[in-house]
Design a protein around this motif. Structure first.
Motif, mmCIF file in Angstrom:
data_model
loop_
_atom_site.group_PDB
_atom_site.id
_atom_site.type_symbol
_atom_site.label_atom_id
_atom_site.label_comp_id
_atom_site.label_asym_id
_atom_site.label_seq_id
_atom_site.Cartn_x
_atom_site.Cartn_y
_atom_site.Cartn_z
ATOM 1 N N LEU A 19 0.838 -1.188 0.000
ATOM 2 C CA LEU A 19 0.000 0.000 0.000
ATOM 3 C C LEU A 19 0.875 1.241 0.000
ATOM 4 C CD1 LEU A 19 -2.664 -0.964 2.702
ATOM 5 C CD2 LEU A 19 -2.642 -1.493 0.252
ATOM 6 N N SER A 20 0.374 2.285 -0.663
ATOM 7 C CA SER A 20 1.069 3.570 -0.702
ATOM 8 C C SER A 20 0.130 4.669 -0.243
ATOM 9 C CB SER A 20 1.548 3.894 -2.117
ATOM 10 O OG SER A 20 2.434 2.916 -2.602
ATOM 11 N N CYS A 21 0.702 5.692 0.361
ATOM 12 C CA CYS A 21 -0.082 6.839 0.828
ATOM 13 C C CYS A 21 0.746 8.089 0.621
ATOM 14 C CB CYS A 21 -0.424 6.671 2.299
ATOM 15 S SG CYS A 21 -1.096 8.146 3.082
ATOM 16 N N THR A 22 0.140 9.081 -0.019
ATOM 17 C CA THR A 22 0.825 10.355 -0.236
ATOM 18 C C THR A 22 0.012 11.478 0.372
ATOM 19 O OG1 THR A 22 1.838 9.568 -2.277
ATOM 20 C CG2 THR A 22 1.728 11.938 -1.962
ATOM 21 N N VAL A 23 0.698 12.366 1.061
ATOM 22 C CA VAL A 23 0.081 13.524 1.700
ATOM 23 C C VAL A 23 0.458 14.780 0.924
ATOM 24 C CG1 VAL A 23 -0.011 14.927 3.792
ATOM 25 C CG2 VAL A 23 0.150 12.433 3.956
ATOM 26 N N PHE A 36 -4.145 2.252 9.365
ATOM 27 C CA PHE A 36 -5.185 1.714 10.217
ATOM 28 C C PHE A 36 -6.080 0.843 9.345
ATOM 29 C CE2 PHE A 36 -4.337 4.388 13.902
ATOM 30 C CZ PHE A 36 -3.505 5.315 13.332
ATOM 31 N N ARG A 37 -6.898 0.017 9.963
ATOM 32 C CA ARG A 37 -7.813 -0.800 9.184
ATOM 33 C C ARG A 37 -9.118 -1.004 9.937
ATOM 34 N NH1 ARG A 37 -4.576 -6.634 9.400
ATOM 35 N NH2 ARG A 37 -5.036 -7.122 11.607
ATOM 36 N N GLN A 38 -10.161 -1.275 9.142
ATOM 37 C CA GLN A 38 -11.468 -1.511 9.732
ATOM 38 C C GLN A 38 -12.174 -2.582 8.935
ATOM 39 O OE1 GLN A 38 -13.883 2.014 10.222
ATOM 40 N NE2 GLN A 38 -15.132 1.014 11.776
ATOM 41 N N TYR A 93 -8.260 -0.373 4.494
ATOM 42 C CA TYR A 93 -7.044 0.182 5.092
ATOM 43 C C TYR A 93 -7.012 1.689 4.863
ATOM 44 C CZ TYR A 93 -5.145 -4.376 6.166
ATOM 45 O OH TYR A 93 -4.944 -5.626 6.715
ATOM 46 N N TYR A 94 -6.796 2.424 5.940
ATOM 47 C CA TYR A 94 -6.765 3.874 5.901
ATOM 48 C C TYR A 94 -5.376 4.375 6.265
ATOM 49 C CZ TYR A 94 -11.874 3.482 6.182
ATOM 50 O OH TYR A 94 -13.189 3.170 5.950
ATOM 51 N N CYS A 95 -4.979 5.457 5.605
ATOM 52 C CA CYS A 95 -3.763 6.180 5.968
ATOM 53 C C CYS A 95 -4.181 7.428 6.739
ATOM 54 C CB CYS A 95 -3.010 6.561 4.705
ATOM 55 S SG CYS A 95 -1.458 7.435 4.972
ATOM 56 N N ALA A 96 -3.400 7.783 7.734
ATOM 57 C CA ALA A 96 -3.745 8.944 8.551
ATOM 58 C C ALA A 96 -2.486 9.688 8.976
ATOM 59 C CB ALA A 96 -4.538 8.509 9.774
ATOM 60 N N LEU A 97 -2.659 10.996 9.192
ATOM 61 C CA LEU A 97 -1.550 11.893 9.532
ATOM 62 C C LEU A 97 -1.819 12.560 10.870
ATOM 63 C CD1 LEU A 97 1.006 13.542 8.416
ATOM 64 C CD2 LEU A 97 -0.660 15.271 7.778
ATOM 65 N N ASP A 98 -0.813 12.593 11.715
ATOM 66 C CA ASP A 98 -0.873 13.334 12.973
ATOM 67 C C ASP A 98 0.074 14.522 12.859
ATOM 68 O OD1 ASP A 98 -0.240 12.508 16.496
ATOM 69 O OD2 ASP A 98 -0.844 14.362 15.490
ATOM 70 N N PRO A 99 -0.440 15.734 12.690
ATOM 71 C CA PRO A 99 0.438 16.898 12.519
ATOM 72 C C PRO A 99 1.299 17.197 13.735
ATOM 73 C CG PRO A 99 -1.828 17.400 11.885
ATOM 74 C CD PRO A 99 -1.856 16.089 12.603
#
Length: 127
Positions: A19-23, A36-38, A93-99
């Motif tokens: 999996l890839s995630c770009t912000v 994360f996943r649900q 599957y979710y990608c998430a950012l904590d600033p």
């Protein structure tokens, strides 16, 4: 801030996916980011997270030794290499950012710690 995931799909048990995630739209170089996943009927759970500015990374016990997280800071991209996939890994599957940066181990895998989320990508492990 936009968070965009890609790479999900259908894979047989024992298979692999990345999996890839770009912000985008986020300028700080210090943040926490991860996966994360649900699954249907379940709460969202932390899978793996990583700090942008040091070597810290955390994994859920259920994926240790099978999943590996990595990042490429230049374009704020994070990857999740998933090996030896099992049917119980099936989820969105979710990608998430904590600033605020990656939190301590007690909080780093808690979804409540993350402010910006992607739309999710489906991972299905089935023969």
């Amino acid at each position: 801030v936009q968070v965009v995931e890609s790479g999900g799909g259908l894979v047989p048990p024992g298979g692999s996916l990345r999996l890839s995630c770009t912000v985008s739209g986020f300028t700080s170089d210090s943040y926490g980011i991860g996966w994360f996943r649900q699954a249907p009927g379940n709460l969202r759970e932390g899978v793996s997270v990583i700090a942008s500015s040091d070597d810290r990374a955390y994994y859920a016990n259920s994926v240790k030794g099978r999943f590996s997280i990595s990042r490429y800071n230049a374009n704020k991209t994070v990857y999740l290499q998933m090996n030896d996939l099992k049917p119980e890994d099936t989820a969105v599957y979710y990608c998430a950012l904590d600033p605020a940066g990656l939190r301590s181990s007690d909080w780093a895998l808690q979804p409540i710690s993350y402010e910006h989320w992607g739309q999710g990508t489906q991972v299905t492990v089935s023969s």
